[in-house]
Design a protein around this motif. Structure first.
Motif, short mmCIF file in Angstrom:
data_model
loop_
_atom_site.label_atom_id
_atom_site.label_comp_id
_atom_site.label_asym_id
_atom_site.label_seq_id
_atom_site.Cartn_x
_atom_site.Cartn_y
_atom_site.Cartn_z
N LYS A 148 37.74 -124.84 24.65
CA LYS A 148 36.37 -124.31 24.69
C LYS A 148 36.02 -123.54 23.41
CE LYS A 148 37.25 -121.86 28.44
NZ LYS A 148 38.64 -122.27 28.72
N THR A 149 36.95 -122.69 22.98
CA THR A 149 36.68 -121.88 21.79
C THR A 149 36.66 -122.76 20.54
OG1 THR A 149 37.66 -119.96 22.85
CG2 THR A 149 37.43 -119.86 20.47
N ILE A 150 37.57 -123.72 20.49
CA ILE A 150 37.62 -124.63 19.34
C ILE A 150 36.32 -125.43 19.24
CG2 ILE A 150 38.81 -126.63 18.32
CD1 ILE A 150 41.40 -125.59 19.65
N LEU A 151 35.90 -126.01 20.36
CA LEU A 151 34.67 -126.81 20.34
C LEU A 151 33.47 -125.95 19.92
CD1 LEU A 151 33.76 -129.64 22.79
CD2 LEU A 151 31.98 -128.14 21.96
N SER A 152 33.43 -124.73 20.42
CA SER A 152 32.32 -123.83 20.09
C SER A 152 32.29 -123.51 18.59
CB SER A 152 32.47 -122.51 20.85
OG SER A 152 32.53 -122.74 22.22
N ALA A 153 33.48 -123.24 18.05
CA ALA A 153 33.57 -122.92 16.62
C ALA A 153 33.18 -124.14 15.78
CB ALA A 153 34.99 -122.47 16.29
N GLN A 154 33.61 -125.31 16.23
CA GLN A 154 33.30 -126.56 15.53
C GLN A 154 31.79 -126.81 15.52
OE1 GLN A 154 35.77 -129.59 17.26
NE2 GLN A 154 35.22 -131.17 15.78
N TYR A 155 31.17 -126.53 16.64
CA TYR A 155 29.72 -126.69 16.78
C TYR A 155 28.98 -125.83 15.74
CZ TYR A 155 25.15 -125.68 18.97
OH TYR A 155 23.81 -125.47 19.21
N LEU A 156 29.44 -124.58 15.58
CA LEU A 156 28.78 -123.68 14.63
C LEU A 156 29.06 -124.07 13.19
CD1 LEU A 156 29.12 -120.10 16.16
CD2 LEU A 156 27.22 -121.70 16.33
N ILE A 157 30.31 -124.41 12.90
CA ILE A 157 30.67 -124.74 11.52
C ILE A 157 29.96 -126.04 11.10
CG2 ILE A 157 32.79 -126.16 11.60
CD1 ILE A 157 32.77 -122.90 9.79
N ASN A 158 29.87 -127.00 12.00
CA ASN A 158 29.13 -128.23 11.69
C ASN A 158 27.65 -127.92 11.45
OD1 ASN A 158 31.30 -129.96 11.88
ND2 ASN A 158 30.99 -130.42 14.05
N GLY A 159 27.12 -127.03 12.23
CA GLY A 159 25.72 -126.64 12.06
C GLY A 159 25.48 -126.16 10.64
N ILE A 160 26.37 -125.31 10.17
CA ILE A 160 26.22 -124.72 8.83
C ILE A 160 26.48 -125.77 7.74
CG2 ILE A 160 27.22 -123.03 7.22
CD1 ILE A 160 27.75 -121.29 9.83
N GLN A 161 27.60 -126.49 7.89
CA GLN A 161 28.01 -127.37 6.80
C GLN A 161 27.27 -128.72 6.78
OE1 GLN A 161 32.29 -127.46 7.25
NE2 GLN A 161 32.52 -125.64 5.95
N LYS A 162 26.96 -129.24 7.96
CA LYS A 162 26.35 -130.59 7.96
C LYS A 162 24.84 -130.56 8.15
CE LYS A 162 30.35 -132.96 9.95
NZ LYS A 162 30.86 -133.69 11.12
N LYS A 215 22.79 -127.55 7.88
CA LYS A 215 22.12 -126.36 7.31
C LYS A 215 21.45 -125.49 8.37
CE LYS A 215 21.70 -127.77 2.55
NZ LYS A 215 23.07 -128.22 2.62
N GLU A 216 22.13 -125.37 9.51
CA GLU A 216 21.63 -124.50 10.57
C GLU A 216 22.61 -123.34 10.77
OE1 GLU A 216 19.19 -127.81 13.22
OE2 GLU A 216 20.93 -126.83 14.10
N ASN A 217 22.12 -122.14 10.60
CA ASN A 217 22.99 -120.97 10.74
C ASN A 217 23.31 -120.68 12.20
OD1 ASN A 217 22.84 -120.84 8.02
ND2 ASN A 217 21.55 -119.00 7.94
N GLY A 218 24.35 -119.87 12.41
CA GLY A 218 24.79 -119.64 13.78
C GLY A 218 25.31 -118.24 14.05
N VAL A 219 25.36 -117.92 15.33
CA VAL A 219 25.93 -116.65 15.79
C VAL A 219 26.99 -116.95 16.85
CG1 VAL A 219 25.46 -114.54 17.12
CG2 VAL A 219 23.96 -115.17 15.24
N PHE A 220 28.15 -116.31 16.69
CA PHE A 220 29.24 -116.47 17.64
C PHE A 220 29.44 -115.13 18.36
CE2 PHE A 220 33.40 -116.79 19.39
CZ PHE A 220 33.76 -118.12 19.45
N VAL A 222 20.40 -113.79 10.57
CA VAL A 222 20.82 -115.00 9.86
C VAL A 222 19.88 -116.19 10.13
CG1 VAL A 222 23.27 -114.41 9.71
CG2 VAL A 222 22.46 -115.69 11.68
N GLY A 223 18.85 -115.96 10.92
CA GLY A 223 17.93 -117.06 11.28
C GLY A 223 18.66 -118.15 12.05
N ALA A 224 19.43 -117.73 13.05
CA ALA A 224 20.32 -118.67 13.74
C ALA A 224 19.56 -119.72 14.56
CB ALA A 224 21.27 -117.89 14.66
N LYS A 225 20.02 -120.96 14.40
CA LYS A 225 19.49 -122.06 15.22
C LYS A 225 20.51 -122.46 16.28
CE LYS A 225 15.70 -123.62 12.83
NZ LYS A 225 15.17 -122.26 12.65
N ARG A 226 21.73 -121.93 16.11
CA ARG A 226 22.82 -122.24 17.05
C ARG A 226 23.49 -120.95 17.50
NH1 ARG A 226 25.45 -127.86 15.46
NH2 ARG A 226 23.59 -128.81 14.60
N LEU A 227 23.80 -120.93 18.79
CA LEU A 227 24.43 -119.73 19.33
C LEU A 227 25.58 -120.12 20.25
CD1 LEU A 227 24.29 -116.59 19.94
CD2 LEU A 227 22.95 -117.22 21.93
#
Ligand SMILES: Nc1ncnc2c1ncn2[C@@H]1O[C@H](COP(=O)(O)OP(=O)(O)OP(=O)(O)O)[C@@H](O)[C@H]1O
Ligand SMILES: [Mg+2]
Length: 244
Positions: free
Chosen positions: A35-49, A51-56, A129-134
């Motif tokens: 669960k934590t890995i998938l969540s982190a992956q979701y945020l990192i992909n948002g940023i890197q692929k 351009k959507e910032n995130g909050v964890f 951070v103007g997050a689009k993903r949380l």
């Protein structure tokens, strides 16, 4: 319908392109299901692929622990934080709820107040951070604070409402209490728009990791359980493989 790609290989196929943007999805699984890995992956992909910032938001583990876990997959959370693309909100004190708890600069008093404090901290950090993903990781810590079913339901619905009003696409993780095909449903499953299940099944002699979208309101999805793997690159789903 606008979709938000998770960027997790195979998972977006199950969602016919991605999670409907702006929705709150509950990610449920047993201990160590990813669960934590998938969540982190979701945020990192948002940023890197995308351009959507995130909050964890972490309710159970410390931020340094989260950074450390992410670094195992070469996801550099610290760098993302330093460049203003990611925020980690440490809500783990909520777990040690006493009369006066400090939650990210907010003094929170009793139980009800901890929800207000949490929601405020989430909204403030998302704005920064103007997050689009949380991601809200470790919902059990929050749920345990409301032993009464009524109050728990209201608290979670309040949180969900607050998350929806941010217009970000949200993942909330929660531990699965029972496993298997005839498992007991948890009340929280009824409250969110979407539910993803991550479980381990014994098929023949081997244990397999299985992911399934239990529901996604107002959206066509692949309902079938599909295998997934955790590797050095994170989580990979095999959307074309049948399980049973
Ligand atoms: N490089 C790797 N290759 C394969 N599996 C890995 C790797 N790194 C971690 N794992 C697996 O990932 C699991 C941990 O994932 P994660 O921390 O996301 O689980 P979780 O569902 O958040 O658990 P918890 O409920 O305890 O928080 C472990 O069970 C471990 O087996
Ligand atoms: Mg976890």
């Amino acid at each position: 319908m606008l979709k938000t790609s998770t960027g997790v290989p195979g998972l977006d196929d199950m969602f016919m392109g991605g999670i409907p943007t702006g929705r709150v999805v509950l990610l449920m699984g047993g201990p160590g299901s990813g669960k934590t890995i998938l969540s982190a992956q979701y945020l990192i992909n948002g940023i890197q692929k995308y351009k959507e910032n995130g909050v964890f938001v972490t309710l159970e583990e410390s931020p340094s622990h989260i950074r450390e876990e992410a670094s195992l997959f070469k996801w550099d959370f610290q760098k993302m934080e330093d460049s203003g693309k990611l925020k980690i909100v440490d809500a783990s004190p909520i777990r040690r709820n006493t009369d006066d708890q400090k939650l990210d600069k907010l003094l929170i008093g009793g139980r009800e107040f901890s929800m207000v404090g949490l929601i405020d901290a989430i909204q403030r950090n998302m704005k920064e951070v103007g997050a689009k993903r949380l991601v809200v990781d470790g919902m059990a810590a929050l749920i345990f604070q409301f032993p009464e079913e009524n109050k728990r339901r209201t608290a979670i619905l309040d949180l969900i409402d607050a998350l929806i009003s941010t217009e970000a696409t949200c993942l909330m993780t929660l531990e699965l209490k029972s496993a298997g095909l005839d498992r007991i449903l948890q009340p929280e499953e009824y409250l969110t728009d979407g539910v993803i299940l991550m479980q381990t099944y014994k098929i023949g002699k081997v244990f397999s990791r299985i992911i399934q979208i239990e529901k996604m309101r107002r959206c066509e999805i692949d309902h079938q359980p599909r295998p997934y793997r955790i590797t050095n690159d994170g989580i990979e789903v095999f959307p074309k493989e049948a399980v049973f």
